[in-house]
Design a protein around this motif. Structure first.
Motif, mmCIF file in Angstrom:
data_model
loop_
_atom_site.group_PDB
_atom_site.id
_atom_site.type_symbol
_atom_site.label_atom_id
_atom_site.label_comp_id
_atom_site.label_asym_id
_atom_site.label_seq_id
_atom_site.Cartn_x
_atom_site.Cartn_y
_atom_site.Cartn_z
ATOM 1 N N ASP A 638 0.823 -1.224 0.000
ATOM 2 C CA ASP A 638 0.000 0.000 0.000
ATOM 3 C C ASP A 638 0.850 1.264 0.000
ATOM 4 O O ASP A 638 0.424 2.303 -0.509
ATOM 5 N N ILE A 639 2.040 1.200 0.622
ATOM 6 C CA ILE A 639 2.869 2.412 0.712
ATOM 7 C C ILE A 639 3.997 2.405 -0.316
ATOM 8 O O ILE A 639 4.939 3.206 -0.234
ATOM 9 N N GLY A 640 3.905 1.492 -1.303
ATOM 10 C CA GLY A 640 4.841 1.528 -2.417
ATOM 11 C C GLY A 640 6.134 0.762 -2.210
ATOM 12 O O GLY A 640 7.041 0.861 -3.049
ATOM 13 N N ARG A 641 6.247 -0.006 -1.141
ATOM 14 C CA ARG A 641 7.465 -0.796 -0.909
ATOM 15 C C ARG A 641 7.251 -2.195 -1.505
ATOM 16 O O ARG A 641 7.134 -3.200 -0.814
ATOM 17 N N SER A 642 7.194 -2.229 -2.836
ATOM 18 C CA SER A 642 6.787 -3.442 -3.544
ATOM 19 C C SER A 642 7.781 -4.577 -3.392
ATOM 20 O O SER A 642 7.388 -5.752 -3.289
ATOM 21 N N LEU A 765 -13.856 -0.463 6.781
ATOM 22 C CA LEU A 765 -12.976 -0.695 5.638
ATOM 23 C C LEU A 765 -12.651 0.654 5.009
ATOM 24 O O LEU A 765 -13.395 1.165 4.165
ATOM 25 N N ARG A 766 -11.550 1.231 5.436
ATOM 26 C CA ARG A 766 -11.241 2.605 5.049
ATOM 27 C C ARG A 766 -10.963 2.730 3.557
ATOM 28 O O ARG A 766 -11.504 3.618 2.889
ATOM 29 N N ALA A 767 -10.101 1.857 3.018
ATOM 30 C CA ALA A 767 -9.748 1.956 1.607
ATOM 31 C C ALA A 767 -10.982 1.756 0.726
ATOM 32 O O ALA A 767 -11.172 2.463 -0.275
ATOM 33 N N THR A 768 -11.823 0.793 1.096
ATOM 34 C CA THR A 768 -13.029 0.530 0.308
ATOM 35 C C THR A 768 -13.990 1.706 0.376
ATOM 36 O O THR A 768 -14.623 2.074 -0.626
ATOM 37 N N THR A 769 -14.123 2.310 1.536
ATOM 38 C CA THR A 769 -14.981 3.488 1.673
ATOM 39 C C THR A 769 -14.480 4.628 0.793
ATOM 40 O O THR A 769 -15.275 5.345 0.164
ATOM 41 N N LEU A 770 -13.166 4.812 0.735
ATOM 42 C CA LEU A 770 -12.597 5.842 -0.146
ATOM 43 C C LEU A 770 -12.887 5.527 -1.606
ATOM 44 O O LEU A 770 -13.126 6.443 -2.419
ATOM 45 N N THR A 771 -12.884 4.239 -1.959
ATOM 46 C CA THR A 771 -13.190 3.848 -3.340
ATOM 47 C C THR A 771 -14.606 4.266 -3.726
ATOM 48 O O THR A 771 -14.851 4.678 -4.871
ATOM 49 N N THR A 772 -15.563 4.165 -2.786
ATOM 50 C CA THR A 772 -16.929 4.597 -3.105
ATOM 51 C C THR A 772 -16.965 6.089 -3.446
ATOM 52 O O THR A 772 -17.718 6.510 -4.341
ATOM 53 N N LEU A 802 -2.479 6.045 1.589
ATOM 54 C CA LEU A 802 -2.869 5.047 0.601
ATOM 55 C C LEU A 802 -2.538 5.553 -0.807
ATOM 56 O O LEU A 802 -3.394 6.140 -1.496
ATOM 57 N N PRO A 803 -1.301 5.352 -1.277
ATOM 58 C CA PRO A 803 -0.914 5.838 -2.610
ATOM 59 C C PRO A 803 -1.803 5.286 -3.719
ATOM 60 O O PRO A 803 -2.043 5.966 -4.716
ATOM 61 N N ALA A 804 -2.291 4.044 -3.568
ATOM 62 C CA ALA A 804 -3.152 3.461 -4.602
ATOM 63 C C ALA A 804 -4.414 4.293 -4.773
ATOM 64 O O ALA A 804 -4.861 4.554 -5.902
ATOM 65 N N ALA A 805 -5.011 4.728 -3.640
ATOM 66 C CA ALA A 805 -6.216 5.551 -3.730
ATOM 67 C C ALA A 805 -5.896 6.932 -4.304
ATOM 68 O O ALA A 805 -6.702 7.507 -5.041
ATOM 69 N N GLU A 806 -4.710 7.482 -3.958
ATOM 70 C CA GLU A 806 -4.318 8.781 -4.531
ATOM 71 C C GLU A 806 -4.221 8.686 -6.046
ATOM 72 O O GLU A 806 -4.690 9.569 -6.776
ATOM 73 N N ALA A 807 -3.603 7.603 -6.534
ATOM 74 C CA ALA A 807 -3.464 7.420 -7.975
ATOM 75 C C ALA A 807 -4.826 7.235 -8.636
ATOM 76 O O ALA A 807 -5.100 7.789 -9.713
ATOM 77 N N ALA A 808 -5.719 6.461 -7.995
ATOM 78 C CA ALA A 808 -7.056 6.248 -8.558
ATOM 79 C C ALA A 808 -7.831 7.559 -8.615
ATOM 80 O O ALA A 808 -8.584 7.811 -9.582
#
Length: 891
Positions: A638-642, A765-772, A802-808
């Protein structure tokens, strides 16, 4: 009102110190007494009221009960003073609702230390009525006969003087009794020598009453007088004499009318719940004096309305005592409490509010009109007290004790347990009740079965008796309905217990083991999908295992059940003050589950740091260790440390444990993030339900612009999650379905978003709520009038880490600007997107943004598309042109 606090005054040489016995407002209790007394006065004033009616229900009492030290005795004293005269009534209590009525308060302390027996109770009531200034012949004759039989050769005057009643009520009572004897003798025309012998007078009176002679017509109206005078004058007969007092009060002329208010304090000391002899006698007094009003204060609620006491007490059941039926009036003064009190006569004395605690402490000790106890210390004491006045009083004495040592008290001095509280709490409990009390002190909440098993008992009777005590609070709609008063619980567990039956450390350890086993038994016996029971058992069980260094036992499998639904309720018990370092497997499991729940509310870097600490302890068994590694890898992704994430996922996948399918899914996600869609797609085909194969497939398809297939995959994922009853996965899949349909069909997306929000209700579910929220922006793309919500959402996502949500979010903005054909804003959004994906993850979002605007890529792309770049470009461009057409048709 406040008098001198003599204990405090004699605890210091500081003559400049003023001490006051602070009384904290109990206005609601005064209002209840006032309302009940006013109703009583109306009832007794009714011409139909009959003081000799022995069958009518009784409402002539008010009961206040509560834990030891809550202020019941202080309240009793203040009620007595307030009823005696307006000058003694606290100003905030206001005027009573009655006027012109003569009230005679009589307070009787039933404490063992006061040495009050039943005989003294009756004498106290009669001595108080001496204020009427006239004999009460029916009662006085019976009492005089009793006295000469039971106390031969002992003058009543001397007894009253020695017991303090003469000093309290004056010396008129013996003279009035003698006058009554002489008047009756004269009415019977007895010789002087005979008239002074009470036996001869009562014998002649009984014969006259039986023969209905006119000479005794004044007493003939008392229907049961002859029977009482004929009865053996023992304690049993004495307990029925209050009936004669009630009759005498009813005969008073209008200008002499008086209503006694008899305050019986410390009622718990009349005996235990096995031997009710004294209670039976006192109950007769209340029943046989329906025109008097009683205020009873004690630790326990009166059980007189219970039918089970028939035979132990004379008058029992709800028909006899309608106001004593279970369910206390709430302790707080609320509109519903006032409106609903009706004939309910039991009141649980509530704890002081924080404001009352602070006011009490500020007034108790002062110098030059300023509080001696500073605000910071008052705050510590208030927080520690849980509103219990006794704790405040003990803390004041500790304050003075510390000053006597020559140093200034500090706030840390009052993070303190008082063993005296244990003594007060245990004083009237049976040994079995004490055992159950200590056992349930280990639990946040309990029911009868849990309390009994935690105590290691085979029968529930002690627990049933314990829950009736005022320090056991009830929440009827809770998972476990009972819990101990906060201060009582902490004191029982933490204070230096000096009781004869105090527990050793081994006793506490064994009780903790029993409690943990009992919780595990309840969880095992419950429905496998009872989430509330699971979380409740985990919270209590984790605290026990951590605090007493117990084996994880059933907690390990319960932890797996907890994570399986992806709901993430708060789970961790309060932190221990004694250590910040994990030392046992239970410590590590508490931190693991706490980090997983808190990640919905913390920056993901905090989650990663906490999970790294758990992994490094090496305290968890292999399967739970892999759980920590897996969720650490998710946080790292989630924080980009792939790279770190890939290493952790591979470790868990190779381990072949419960999370191996999820870890393989994680590897597929990492391949997708890097733009390696063929590899991710191939892995998705091997995952099955456990690896959430349909959702992974949807995650791969939508970046290709293939929204219909992606939506179908998410729908299949949602339905599969519903079949397996996994609420978190169901909500996540539905949210992703709403997100992809938001690109193609805003109208359908609206319904899908509504369903997603419904499925998210009660989940964390914070990330999922942001997705909505991002999906709602996509749905409105091209028609968004203000970007202020976008700025707020960007801040919220950034705070979550959540970089993924920022990108989305930036991709959604690119779609909006492309639909609007605003290429300047689109270029700015692409620039932000490039910065966010500089590390390589989600770099293909930049490609997609170019596809939307039909722009050429500025350089080589690392993305490996399933069917090539051109079809993907075409699908994304089509989504933009179709949205423009949709908006034109909507105008």
């Amino acid at each position: 009102m406040a008098g001198r606090d003599l204990r405090a005054l004699f605890s210091t040489n500081d003559r400049g110190l003023s001490t006051a016995e602070a009384f904290t407002n109990r206005q609601f209790q005064w209002e209840l007494v006032g309302a009940a007394l006013a109703e009583h006065l109306r009832r007794t004033a009714d011409p139909a009221f009959d003081a000799e009616d022995l069958e009518a229900p009784r409402d002539n009492l008010q009961v206040f009960h509560g834990v030891g030290g809550i202020g019941k005795t202080t309240l009793s004293r203040k009620l007595e003073a307030a009823l005696a005269g307006a000058e003694h009534r606290p100003a905030q209590w206001g005027e009573p609702t009655w006027s012109g009525e003569r009230i005679l308060p009589v307070r009787i302390d039933l404490a063992r230390s006061a040495g009050t027996d039943f005989e003294q109770v009756v004498l106290t009531i009669r001595a108080a009525l001496a204020e009427l200034g006239r004999p009460l012949p029916a009662f006085d004759l019976a009492l005089r006969r009793y006295w000469e039989q039971q106390h031969p050769g002992e003058p009543l005057e001397e007894y009253l003087r020695r017991g303090g009643l003469a000093g309290r009520f004056g010396k008129a009572m013996p003279q009035q009794m003698q006058s009554a004897l002489a008047d009756v003798a004269q009415a019977l025309l007895l010789p002087g020598s005979v008239g002074t012998a009470v036996g001869a007078v009562t014998g002649s009176l009984v014969r006259a009453l039986r023969e209905r002679r006119q000479t005794v017509r004044a007493l003939a109206g008392c229907a049961r007088l002859a029977d009482l005078l004929e009865a053996e004058p023992d304690l049993e007969a004495l307990s029925f004499y209050p009936h004669l007092l009630a009759w005498e009060l009813a005969q008073l002329p209008a200008d002499k009318k008086v209503t006694p208010v008899i305050l019986l304090d410390t009622f718990e000391d009349v005996g235990d719940r096995t031997h009710r002899d004294m209670e039976r006698l006192l109950q007769r007094v209340v029943w046989l004096m329906p025109n008097a009003f009683f205020v009873i204060t004690g630790r326990s609620r009166l059980q007189w309305a219970g039918s089970a006491l028939q035979g132990q007490l004379d008058y029992t059941g709800p028909a006899a005592w309608p106001g004593l039926v279970a369910h206390d009036i709430p302790a707080a003064r609320t509109t519903s409490a006032l409106a609903g009190r009706g004939r309910r006569r039991q009141v649980l004395i509530g704890d002081f509010s924080p404001e009352d605690c602070d006011g009490y402490l500020a007034r108790r000790l002062a110098r030059d009109g300023q509080p001696l106890i500073g605000g910071e210390i008052r705050q510590v004491i208030t927080d520690r007290s849980h509103g219990l006045p006794l704790y405040l009083d003990l803390s004041v004495m500790r304050f003075l004790e510390i000053r006597r040592t020559g140093r200034d008290p500090q706030p840390a001095d009052f993070d303190h347990d008082f063993p005296a509280l244990i003594a007060r709490t245990l004083s009237d409990l049976t040994p079995d009740e004490r055992h159950v009390l200590r056992s349930v002190a280990l639990l946040d909440a309990f029911d009868l079965a849990l309390a009994t098993r935690a105590a290691g008992m085979t029968h529930e009777a002690p627990a049933m008796r314990l829950i009736e005590r005022p320090f056991v609070r009830e929440q009827p709609f809770g998972l476990w309905p009972y819990h101990l008063h906060g201060l009582i619980r902490s004191t029982v567990r933490g204070a230096d217990d000096q009781a004869d039956d105090r527990w050793s450390p081994r006793d506490w350890q064994q009780a903790a083991e029993r409690a943990l086993e009992a919780l595990g038994g309840q969880w095992a016996a419950g429905s496998g999908r009872d989430r509330v029971l699971l979380v409740g058992c985990l919270r209590q069980g984790l605290a026990l295992a951590r605090d007493f260094r117990l084996d994880l036992d059933w907690l390990a499998s319960a932890a797996w059940s907890y994570v399986s639904d992806s709901v993430w309720e708060p789970i961790a018990p309060p932190a221990r003050p004694d250590t910040e370092r994990s030392e046992t497997a239970a410590d590590a499991l508490v931190e693991l589950l706490s980090a997983l729940a808190r990640r919905q509310h913390e920056h993901r870097t905090v989650t990663a740091d906490r999970l790294t600490t758990v992994v490094n302890t090496g305290l968890l068994p292999t399967d739970l260790h892999e759980m920590a590694v897996y969720y650490l890898a998710k946080a790292q992704r989630d924080i980009g440390r792939s790279d770190d994430s890939r290493q952790g996922m591979q470790l868990v996948a190779d381990g072949g444990g419960r999370l191996a399918p999820a870890a393989r899914r994680g590897l597929a996600h990492l391949a997708r993030l890097a733009g390696d869609f063929p590899t991710a797609y191939d892995v998705a085909q091997t995952l099955g339900w456990e690896g959430r194969h349909h959702r992974v497939e949807g995650d791969i398809l939508w970046p290709h612009g293939d929204m219909e297939r992606a939506a179908a995959a998410y729908e299949a994922a949602r339905d599969e999650a519903e079949q397996h009853n996994v609420a978190g996965e169901r909500a996540t899949s539905q949210t992703q379905r709403a997100f992809v349909l938001a690109f193609t069909n805003p109208d359908a997306a609206d319904d899908e978003l509504h369903l997603a929000e419904q499925l998210l209700t009660g989940l964390d579910l914070r990330a999922t709520t942001l997705t909505t929220k991002i999906a709602a922006l996509v749905r409105d793309a091209g028609a968004i009038s203000s970007l202020e919500p976008v700025r707020l959402l960007r801040t919220e996502i950034s705070n979550a880490g959540l970089p993924a949500a920022e990108a989305a979010l930036e991709l959604a903005l690119c779609f909006h600007h492309a639909v609007q054909n605003d290429y300047d804003k689109l270029s700015a959004a692409i620039s932000r997107l490039q910065n966010l994906t500089r590390g390589g993850d989600y770099a293909y979002y930049v490609d997609i943004a170019h596809f939307m605007a039909d722009r050429s890529l500025s350089g080589d792309s690392a993305a490996r598309w399933l069917d090539g770049e051109q079809p993907t470009r075409s699908r994304w461009r089509t989504l933009v042109t179709e949205r423009r057409e949709y908006l034109r048709n909507a105008r």
